[in-house]
Enzyme design. Structure first.
Site, mmCIF file in Angstrom:
data_model
loop_
_atom_site.group_PDB
_atom_site.id
_atom_site.type_symbol
_atom_site.label_atom_id
_atom_site.label_comp_id
_atom_site.label_asym_id
_atom_site.label_seq_id
_atom_site.Cartn_x
_atom_site.Cartn_y
_atom_site.Cartn_z
ATOM 1 N N LYS A 12 0.846 -1.205 0.000
ATOM 2 C CA LYS A 12 0.000 0.000 0.000
ATOM 3 C C LYS A 12 0.883 1.256 0.000
ATOM 4 O O LYS A 12 0.654 2.204 -0.758
ATOM 5 C CB LYS A 12 -0.932 -0.012 1.218
ATOM 6 N N GLN A 26 -4.500 -1.897 9.694
ATOM 7 C CA GLN A 26 -4.380 -3.185 8.998
ATOM 8 C C GLN A 26 -5.003 -4.310 9.829
ATOM 9 O O GLN A 26 -4.713 -4.462 11.006
ATOM 10 C CB GLN A 26 -2.900 -3.479 8.705
ATOM 11 N N ASP A 77 -11.490 2.410 4.174
ATOM 12 C CA ASP A 77 -11.801 0.977 4.124
ATOM 13 C C ASP A 77 -13.311 0.742 4.017
ATOM 14 O O ASP A 77 -13.751 -0.360 3.715
ATOM 15 C CB ASP A 77 -11.309 0.292 5.411
#
Ligand code: NDP
Length: 302
Positions: A55, A99, A122
C-alpha cells in the site's frame, strides 16, 4: 467443450484505475491538495506487513502522501486510539486504515468509530455501511467489493439482472459486496451463502456469476459451477509447497484447474482480485481528498 475461459487480469485492470487516478491526483495537486493515506500496522504478522508495504509503495508511485505507522504487538487500545485521533486531526491525511487483523486486545469496531466516516477509506464505519445500504454514493465502499465490481465491468460481464451468488458474509467482502451488487443501477439478483447454507452446490450451480470469499483453499469445485458461468475468486490462502521458494504458495477459494474450463471467465490467484483491492484503496483515498476539498468530508464526519 466450450471455448477456453477469459482470464480476468486484475493487474491490467488495476493499471487502468491508476491511469485514471493519476489525472485526478494531478488536478488535486494543482489545487494544492496532495491526497494522504495513513496505514497503521500493529505487530509483525508477515502477511499484514507485506500488505502494508505494498500500500505504501503504491501511494509513493502515485505521488500520494503516505504515512506508515508501525506499532508493537502489545500496543494498548488507549495508545492506538491516541494515534488514530492524532491522524484524524491531521489535515495532510485524508484516509486512515488500521491493517486487519489487529492483535486480540484491540477492539477493531471502536477504532473504526474513532477514526470517523470521512477518513474511513476501508468503508467499515457504520455510517459508510449505512450509505452503502442506502445507495448514497458519498460514502466509502469497502475496497475488495469495489474491486470485484470493477473487474466484472471491465470484463464486459452483464451484472444487471444476473444471478450472482456470493460465498461468504464477512463485513469486509461478502456482505458489502451483496449490498453493492443489489443497488439500483447495478441491479444484480444476489444470493449470499455461508457456512450454515444447505444445498450450497445446488445454489451456486444456478449462478451466472460466482464470487468466492470464504478463505477455504480450493473449496469451489467443478460441481458448484454451471457451464459458462463467470467466477471471481477473492480467496487468498497459503498452502504448503515444498517446491516453492518460500515453502508455500498462494491459492484461491476456487479449484482453478477443474473449474476454469467450465467458465466463460475467471480470475486467477494471485493476479485477480488482490491487485484491485489496493487500486480501490488508492481510489478511495483520492475520493476522500476530493470530498475534503469540497467541504463534504467535514459534513460526512458529523
Ligand atoms: P472471513 O473468515 O471473515 O469470512 C468467511 C466467510 O466464509 C464467512 O461468512 C463464513 O461463513 C464463510 N465460510 C467459511 N467456510 C465456509 C464453507 N465451508 N462453506 C460456506 N461458507 C463458508 O473471511 P474474509 O471475508 O475476510 O476473507 C475471505 C477470503 O478472502 C480469505 O481467503 C481472505 O484471505 C480473502 N481476502 C482477499 C482479499 C483480496 O484482496 N483478494 C481481501 C479480503 C479477503 P459464516 O459466516 O457462517 O462463518
Amino acid at each position: 467443450m466450450s471455448n477456453p475461459p477469459d482470464l480476468i487480469d486484475g493487474r491490467a485492470v488495476a493499471e487502468k484505475v491508476y491511469a485514471e487516478l493519476r489525472g485526478e491526483i494531478a488536478a488535486l495537486k494543482a489545487e494544492g491538495i496532495t491526497p494522504g493515506l495513513a496505514v497503521v500496522l500493529i505487530g509483525d504478522d508477515p502477511a499484514s506487513r507485506a500488505y502494508v508495504r505494498s500500500k505504501d509503495k503504491m501511494c509513493r508511485e502515485l505521488g500520494l502522501h503516505s504515512v506508515k505507522l508501525e506499532l508493537p504487538a502489545e500496543t494498548t487500545q488507549t495508545d492506538l486510539l491516541a494515534h488514530v485521533e492524532e491522524l484524524t486531526r491531521d489535515p495532510a491525511i485524508h484516509g486512515i486504515l488500521v491493517q486487519s487483523p489487529p492483535p486480540k486486545q484491540i477492539d477493531e469496531g471502536a477504532i473504526v468509530r474513532a477514526l470517523g466516516p470521512a477518513k474511513d477509506v476501508d468503508g467499515f464505519h457504520p455510517l459508510n455501511i449505512a450509505k452503502l445500504a442506502l445507495g448514497d454514493a458519498s460514502g466509502f465502499v469497502p475496497c475488495t467489493p469495489l474491486g470485484c465490481l470493477r473487474l466484472l465491468r471491465e470484463s464486459g460481464v452483464a451484472v444487471s439482472g444476473a444471478h450472482v451468488v456470493v460465498l461468504g458474509r464477512s463485513m469486509i467482502v461478502g456482505k458489502p459486496l451483496a449490498l453493492l451488487l443489489m443497488q439500483k443501477g447495478i441491479d444484480a439478483t444476489v444470493t449470499v451463502v455461508h457456512s450454515r447454507t444447505r444445498h450450497l452446490a445446488e445454489i451456486t450451480h444456478t449462478a451466472d456469476v460466482i464470487v468466492a470469499a470464504i478463505g477455504q483453499a480450493g473449496f469451489v469445485r467443478a460441481e458448484h459451477v454451471r457451464e459458462g458461468a463467470v467466477v471471481i475468486d477473492v480467496g487468498i490462502n497459503r498452502v504448503e509447497d515444498a517446491a516453492a521458494p518460500r515453502g508455500y504458495r498462494l491459492v484461491g477459494d476456487v479449484a482453478f484447474d477443474e473449474v476454469a474450463p467450465k467458465t466463460a471467465a475467471i480470475t486467477p490467484v494471485p493476479g485477480g482480485v488482490g491487485p484491485m483491492t489496493i487500486a480501490m484503496l488508492m481510489a478511495n483515498t483520492v475520493k476522500a481528498a476530493r470530498l475534503s476539498s469540497s467541504g463534504a468530508g467535514g459534513a460526512a464526519s458529523r
